[in-house]
Design a protein around this motif. Structure first.
Motif, mmCIF file in Angstrom:
data_model
loop_
_atom_site.group_PDB
_atom_site.id
_atom_site.type_symbol
_atom_site.label_atom_id
_atom_site.label_comp_id
_atom_site.label_asym_id
_atom_site.label_seq_id
_atom_site.Cartn_x
_atom_site.Cartn_y
_atom_site.Cartn_z
ATOM 1 N N ARG A 115 0.816 -1.212 0.000
ATOM 2 C CA ARG A 115 0.000 0.000 0.000
ATOM 3 C C ARG A 115 0.852 1.266 0.000
ATOM 4 O O ARG A 115 1.688 1.468 0.874
ATOM 5 C CB ARG A 115 -0.924 -0.028 1.220
ATOM 6 N N LEU A 116 0.603 2.109 -0.996
ATOM 7 C CA LEU A 116 1.391 3.324 -1.182
ATOM 8 C C LEU A 116 0.586 4.581 -0.940
ATOM 9 O O LEU A 116 -0.601 4.642 -1.262
ATOM 10 C CB LEU A 116 1.841 3.391 -2.641
ATOM 11 N N ASP A 178 2.324 1.328 3.537
ATOM 12 C CA ASP A 178 3.644 0.692 3.591
ATOM 13 C C ASP A 178 4.749 1.615 3.099
ATOM 14 O O ASP A 178 5.830 1.681 3.673
ATOM 15 C CB ASP A 178 3.643 -0.565 2.713
ATOM 16 N N ILE A 179 4.473 2.276 1.972
ATOM 17 C CA ILE A 179 5.504 3.084 1.308
ATOM 18 C C ILE A 179 4.955 4.482 1.050
ATOM 19 O O ILE A 179 3.805 4.626 0.634
ATOM 20 C CB ILE A 179 5.905 2.459 -0.047
ATOM 21 N N VAL A 180 5.787 5.493 1.305
ATOM 22 C CA VAL A 180 5.398 6.868 1.003
ATOM 23 C C VAL A 180 6.250 7.386 -0.151
ATOM 24 O O VAL A 180 7.479 7.327 -0.098
ATOM 25 C CB VAL A 180 5.569 7.770 2.246
ATOM 26 N N ALA A 181 5.571 7.853 -1.200
ATOM 27 C CA ALA A 181 6.284 8.490 -2.315
ATOM 28 C C ALA A 181 6.224 9.994 -2.107
ATOM 29 O O ALA A 181 5.132 10.563 -2.026
ATOM 30 C CB ALA A 181 5.641 8.102 -3.640
ATOM 31 N N THR A 202 8.708 2.636 6.827
ATOM 32 C CA THR A 202 10.122 2.241 6.755
ATOM 33 C C THR A 202 10.671 2.301 5.340
ATOM 34 O O THR A 202 11.824 1.942 5.100
ATOM 35 C CB THR A 202 10.320 0.812 7.294
ATOM 36 N N ALA A 203 9.830 2.728 4.382
ATOM 37 C CA ALA A 203 10.305 2.789 2.996
ATOM 38 C C ALA A 203 9.765 4.041 2.328
ATOM 39 O O ALA A 203 8.555 4.299 2.353
ATOM 40 C CB ALA A 203 9.861 1.553 2.234
ATOM 41 N N ILE A 204 10.678 4.813 1.757
ATOM 42 C CA ILE A 204 10.322 6.098 1.153
ATOM 43 C C ILE A 204 10.886 6.171 -0.261
ATOM 44 O O ILE A 204 12.043 5.822 -0.491
ATOM 45 C CB ILE A 204 10.885 7.266 1.999
ATOM 46 N N LEU A 205 10.050 6.598 -1.181
ATOM 47 C CA LEU A 205 10.507 6.857 -2.549
ATOM 48 C C LEU A 205 10.555 8.362 -2.700
ATOM 49 O O LEU A 205 9.523 9.028 -2.623
ATOM 50 C CB LEU A 205 9.509 6.230 -3.541
ATOM 51 N N ASN A 206 11.756 8.896 -2.882
ATOM 52 C CA ASN A 206 11.920 10.352 -2.835
ATOM 53 C C ASN A 206 12.244 10.960 -4.196
ATOM 54 O O ASN A 206 13.270 10.666 -4.789
ATOM 55 C CB ASN A 206 13.036 10.712 -1.852
ATOM 56 N N HIS A 219 14.413 2.830 4.645
ATOM 57 C CA HIS A 219 15.064 2.793 3.338
ATOM 58 C C HIS A 219 14.526 3.898 2.450
ATOM 59 O O HIS A 219 13.317 4.011 2.274
ATOM 60 C CB HIS A 219 14.830 1.444 2.668
ATOM 61 N N VAL A 220 15.443 4.682 1.907
ATOM 62 C CA VAL A 220 15.035 5.752 0.997
ATOM 63 C C VAL A 220 15.579 5.438 -0.386
ATOM 64 O O VAL A 220 16.764 5.143 -0.549
ATOM 65 C CB VAL A 220 15.579 7.123 1.455
ATOM 66 N N GLN A 221 14.710 5.469 -1.364
ATOM 67 C CA GLN A 221 15.128 5.298 -2.743
ATOM 68 C C GLN A 221 14.983 6.650 -3.435
ATOM 69 O O GLN A 221 13.908 7.261 -3.380
ATOM 70 C CB GLN A 221 14.240 4.243 -3.420
ATOM 71 N N TYR A 222 16.074 7.122 -4.013
ATOM 72 C CA TYR A 222 16.056 8.429 -4.645
ATOM 73 C C TYR A 222 15.804 8.301 -6.145
ATOM 74 O O TYR A 222 16.425 7.460 -6.806
ATOM 75 C CB TYR A 222 17.391 9.136 -4.438
ATOM 76 N N VAL A 223 14.911 9.117 -6.656
ATOM 77 C CA VAL A 223 14.737 9.218 -8.103
ATOM 78 C C VAL A 223 14.901 10.686 -8.447
ATOM 79 O O VAL A 223 14.086 11.516 -8.051
ATOM 80 C CB VAL A 223 13.361 8.706 -8.561
#
Lengths: 237, 237
Positions: A115-116, A178-181, A202-206, A219-223
């Motif tokens: 879930r985002l 679950d994940i925040v963009a 615990t998981a971020i898409l930035n 965990h951060v994933q950078y785009v």
DNA sequence: TAGATTGTTAATCGATTAACAATC
DNA sequence: TAGATTGTTAATCGATTAACAATC
């Protein structure tokens, strides 16, 4: 003591039971005690998608070579990546497409719906939301969007409700996000990340061109599109 | 023969002249004969942006440690990355912020305006176009957009004219497009890439979840949001 | 000069590829 | 059985980090 009664078979059984167990230690996230390189996880997701396509076109079994070729990867790499998680193939035959895909999905955790939330309903946020149909096929669902602009609140885009950013904390918990963009304007990223972390994400898409400071378990994933474009410029003749 | 007259100083001079020369050989793209790892190029772009911020806040000189800290990188890595391209620092002092930024921009080729086209004016295409102001600050400019939908043609978004995709080939040439960003629906990516390559484009930013087949002199950078999200799922507790 | 920081080499770490015995 | 392909180890390749002499 039970331990004394354990025979060889039982030891094997118990090692099967812990199969699939993720845990965090000094070396980072591990799977059954082994540290998994990040590039492996990326490729796992690529394998899952390729297998989905093969499955769709009626292919039932596939070799590591065929799967690798479809993605431009070495066959040894395909086998090695999979070997981190178990033995999924049949020597002489290859892998059963649907079975392998299921296994990979289960490793990634996308065998159930992830879930985002999208924070920031600007153009990029909207682009993410408009992709939801594709994402749904791959196992994740955008269940909420957030924005600071009162005019956008209360409505929805593509079936995704838009809430005020002030509601972020409680909605994350209530909706089991679950994940925040993070797709807010430059400068507002850290504040969003802080709230997300507070609420247990615990998981971020930035997508914001800023480094986010987060606790080590997040965990951060950078785009960063500007960086991607600028890097390409180097390769111009 | 002139070569016989060359003295030590002249040799040094000529080695300065070739400074900054990119070329392609068996080992891939090289800079002054050295092969540059791809991650280095990405970081170079990150350095440039960080330096821009430092410059903006009035910082005039900076050490490799300070620059690294701002980006979460090791100071040795900063120095090593820069060392691929020359000697830009002053021992005991560090680097002059504006000078270093200028040097990096010139290495990346973004000291002049790099011209981009966006193909596909869906939500993602629009998101790119709406970022043009930020991009302009970093040295690239979206000069045209293309779409197959006749209703979108002729208009403009954010000052960017929208043309029919059938005009792609001649516009790329006429407008001296350097980079093509492919943001069309799944399945249409390869056709766009083919036309771009035909028209002389050597750098493609691909948002379509497909592997593009291109000649080896063309660089494709993939941005796959679904893969980024799915990878993050693995790191959920 | 003393202190600081570079540029660069060597050491380490990590990831990819090759090779091949085991297995279907 | 013969042929094919896995799983896994060893070899290679590449990238990061540590260390330090050179230099301002």
């Amino acid at each position: 003591m039970i331990g004394l009664l354990v025979n060889q078979t039982e030891v094997l059984e118990s090692s099967k039971i812990i199969r699939g167990h993720k845990s965090v230690d000094g070396r980072g996230l591990t799977y059954e005690g082994r540290r998994i390189p990040k590039p492996v996880i990326k490729r796992l997701s690529m394998y899952a998608r390729a297998l989905q396509k093969f499955s769709f076109t009626g292919v039932e079994k596939i070799s590591s070579r065929e799967l690798g070729d479809a993605l431009g990867l070495n066959s040894a790499q395909v086998r090695k990546d999979l070997a981190y998680f178990g033995q999924f193939g049949v020597p002489g035959l290859g892998y059963y497409v649907e079975e392998l895909r299921g296994r990979i999905k289960s490793i990634l955790g996308t065998d159930r719906v992830v879930r985002l939330a999208v924070v920031g309903v600007g153009n990029l946020g909207q682009a993410l939301i408009s992709n939801s149909t594709q994402y749904a096929r791959e196992g994740f669902c955008i269940v909420a969007a957030f924005d600071a602009d009162k005019r956008k609140i209360g409505g929805e885009r593509n079936g995704v409700p838009i809430y005020h950013i002030g509601d972020l904390n409680h909605r994350i918990k209530d909706m089991a996000i679950d994940i925040v963009a993070v797709a807010v304007p430059s400068g507002a990223g850290q504040a969003v990340a802080d709230r997300a972390v507070e609420s247990g994400v615990t998981a971020i898409l930035n997508f914001v061109p800023e480094r986010l400071i987060v606790p080590s378990h997040v965990h951060v994933q950078y785009v960063d599109l500007a960086i991607e474009i600028e890097s390409l410029s180097y390769y111009l003749k």
